[in-house]
Design a protein around this motif. Sequence first.
Motif, PDB file in Angstrom:
ATOM      1  N   MET A  67       0.834  -1.201   0.000  1.00 54.37           N
ATOM      2  CA  MET A  67       0.000   0.000   0.000  1.00 54.37           C
ATOM      3  C   MET A  67       0.873   1.257   0.000  1.00 54.37           C
ATOM      4  N   ALA A  68       1.916   1.270   0.838  1.00 54.23           N
ATOM      5  CA  ALA A  68       2.794   2.437   0.900  1.00 54.23           C
ATOM      6  C   ALA A  68       3.476   2.675  -0.437  1.00 54.23           C
ATOM      7  N   THR A  69       3.920   1.589  -1.077  1.00 49.23           N
ATOM      8  CA  THR A  69       4.607   1.722  -2.363  1.00 49.23           C
ATOM      9  C   THR A  69       3.671   2.290  -3.426  1.00 49.23           C
ATOM     10  N   ARG A  70       2.450   1.763  -3.488  1.00 54.97           N
ATOM     11  CA  ARG A  70       1.491   2.243  -4.490  1.00 54.97           C
ATOM     12  C   ARG A  70       1.218   3.734  -4.336  1.00 54.97           C
ATOM     13  N   VAL A  71       0.920   4.145  -3.111  1.00 50.87           N
ATOM     14  CA  VAL A  71       0.575   5.547  -2.882  1.00 50.87           C
ATOM     15  C   VAL A  71       1.771   6.457  -3.151  1.00 50.87           C
ATOM     16  N   ASN A  72       2.947   6.080  -2.642  1.00 57.76           N
ATOM     17  CA  ASN A  72       4.125   6.936  -2.813  1.00 57.76           C
ATOM     18  C   ASN A  72       4.544   7.044  -4.274  1.00 57.76           C
ATOM     19  N   GLU A  73       4.412   5.948  -5.031  1.00 56.58           N
ATOM     20  CA  GLU A  73       4.777   6.010  -6.447  1.00 56.58           C
ATOM     21  C   GLU A  73       3.847   6.938  -7.219  1.00 56.58           C
ATOM     22  N   VAL A  74       2.550   6.896  -6.898  1.00 59.92           N
ATOM     23  CA  VAL A  74       1.612   7.800  -7.556  1.00 59.92           C
ATOM     24  C   VAL A  74       1.947   9.251  -7.220  1.00 59.92           C
ATOM     25  N   LEU A  75       2.173   9.534  -5.942  1.00 57.53           N
ATOM     26  CA  LEU A  75       2.476  10.909  -5.538  1.00 57.53           C
ATOM     27  C   LEU A  75       3.770  11.402  -6.177  1.00 57.53           C
ATOM     28  N   ALA A  76       4.770  10.520  -6.273  1.00 56.85           N
ATOM     29  CA  ALA A  76       6.036  10.918  -6.905  1.00 56.85           C
ATOM     30  C   ALA A  76       5.824  11.229  -8.392  1.00 56.85           C
TER      31      ALA A  76
END
Length: 527
Positions: A67-76
């Motif tokens: 979940m953290a990876t998905r959200v952070n990749e989108v925000l980046a």
Amino acid sequence: MSGRVYPLQDNQARAVDPRDSVWLSASAGTGKTQVLSARVLRLLLREDVAPEQILCLTFTKAGAAEMATRVNEVLANWVRMPDEALFEQLRAIGAAATPDARDRARMLFARVLDCPGGGLRIDTIHALSQWLLAAFPGEAGLTPGTRPMEDRDRDVLAHAELARLVAGWEERGEQALIAALEMLSIRMGPEGTRAWLMRCANAREAWFGPGGWQEADIETRVKALIGLPIDADERAVAELCSRRAIDIAALNLCLSANRAWGTKTAATSIAAIEAWLTAEATARVTLCDEMRRALFTQKSEPRQLGALEKHESSYAQAAAAVLTSLGRVAELQALFALAELLVPALTVGRRFAIAWEDAKAREGLIDFDDQIRRAAALLDRSDMADWIRFKLDRRFDHILIDEAQDTNAAQWSIIRALTDDFFSGAGQREGRQRTIFVVGDYKQAIFGFQGTSPENFRLARDEFARVMQGAAENLRELARQSRDPVPEPRELRDLGLGPSYRTAQPVLDFVDRAIETIGPASFGLGE
């Protein structure tokens, strides 16, 4: 492509509305992880939501990392994504595709990194419990130096504690306990025995507190649980073999038919029946299996039924009556055998469980279950709850729970404590809307050995629905009586994700048929 955002469909889109509290039942392959990530993004895009106000909980470390990876990749990606592509992604998750939303989306990555702790709070419930206990060790009753137990700690301590127990039993001549441990080792093997003892140790509520099992009443409790009369003994089995308990008329008819048939196979049946009829009641118990093998196949069907019916037309009915009588004897024997296994197994397990608690305290260790239990007790203390919430470096206004079907009663108590004042009064804090988002799958509640069940998932949903309905009714009444603006009443939305995007239709058809056959109630479902 990493950080990709997919357009949401139907209930997927409805579930990510950041104004609503949602209970989402999502089957495998229906895009629940995408929905969960989109829900977090929609919350972050709201001007009145800060990243530190969001708490995401999941069952496994892998789930939290995903979940953290998905959200952070989108925000980046949003930081430098071309405007048109960014607007398309905002529209895909149901957000407003406006210049203000675009500007906010581009700043979110930095805002998340700058929030306390260096990112969104995405944890397992165990990690959250560990964090709470580290923040409030004194309030939780932990002695200085207490630390979480690692797998290696558990294995070493369990081995040492079992060795200490066995040495003590030998020294005191407690041969019954040693014999019970030997029995478990023969039945389960060394690894299975250790697993059994740890399972008993983890069932802490069985031994401690009000209603805890005491060694003297284990046999009584076991008999009550498996359906044996408390005063029952082996004489009850012999009683079932008496002439008044067995259908003697049916048995004599079977004997007569076999005598009339007169073959070698019939002779075996005749010998078994006559031996049983002439034996004493206590001896008949041991002859039941022999008579059953002589008269019936392994599938419990009468042997040579066609041939025997030529001599006795009602042979099938008589054989069925005999089989029923023998079945009652076999069932009672099985229950006694089960009790003979469980009583010593649970006695040894209880001794180990008590010693295990002492050993952990002595070594300054707490395991996962201890963390959950102590964190729940900490948040549930009426004299400390407000102080703890005040001292927390974050105040959570939006809580999201993934894999909620794997959450047991103790873990739900932590979630209830964290959301205790979410929906009280006006359902707000400082004018902010507070929400809970829960996603799980009744059919994947496979951790029953850890206290999870579909029923827990359903009961938690019903409780939150009831609380939110009451809060909404209060708001409607307040709106009728007050001239000041009142927040819009919102009740819990109960949604489901049905269409699967990764499973072949024949598999889905089989699952539907299986659930229909097993019955929805077995999954905690009403339909």
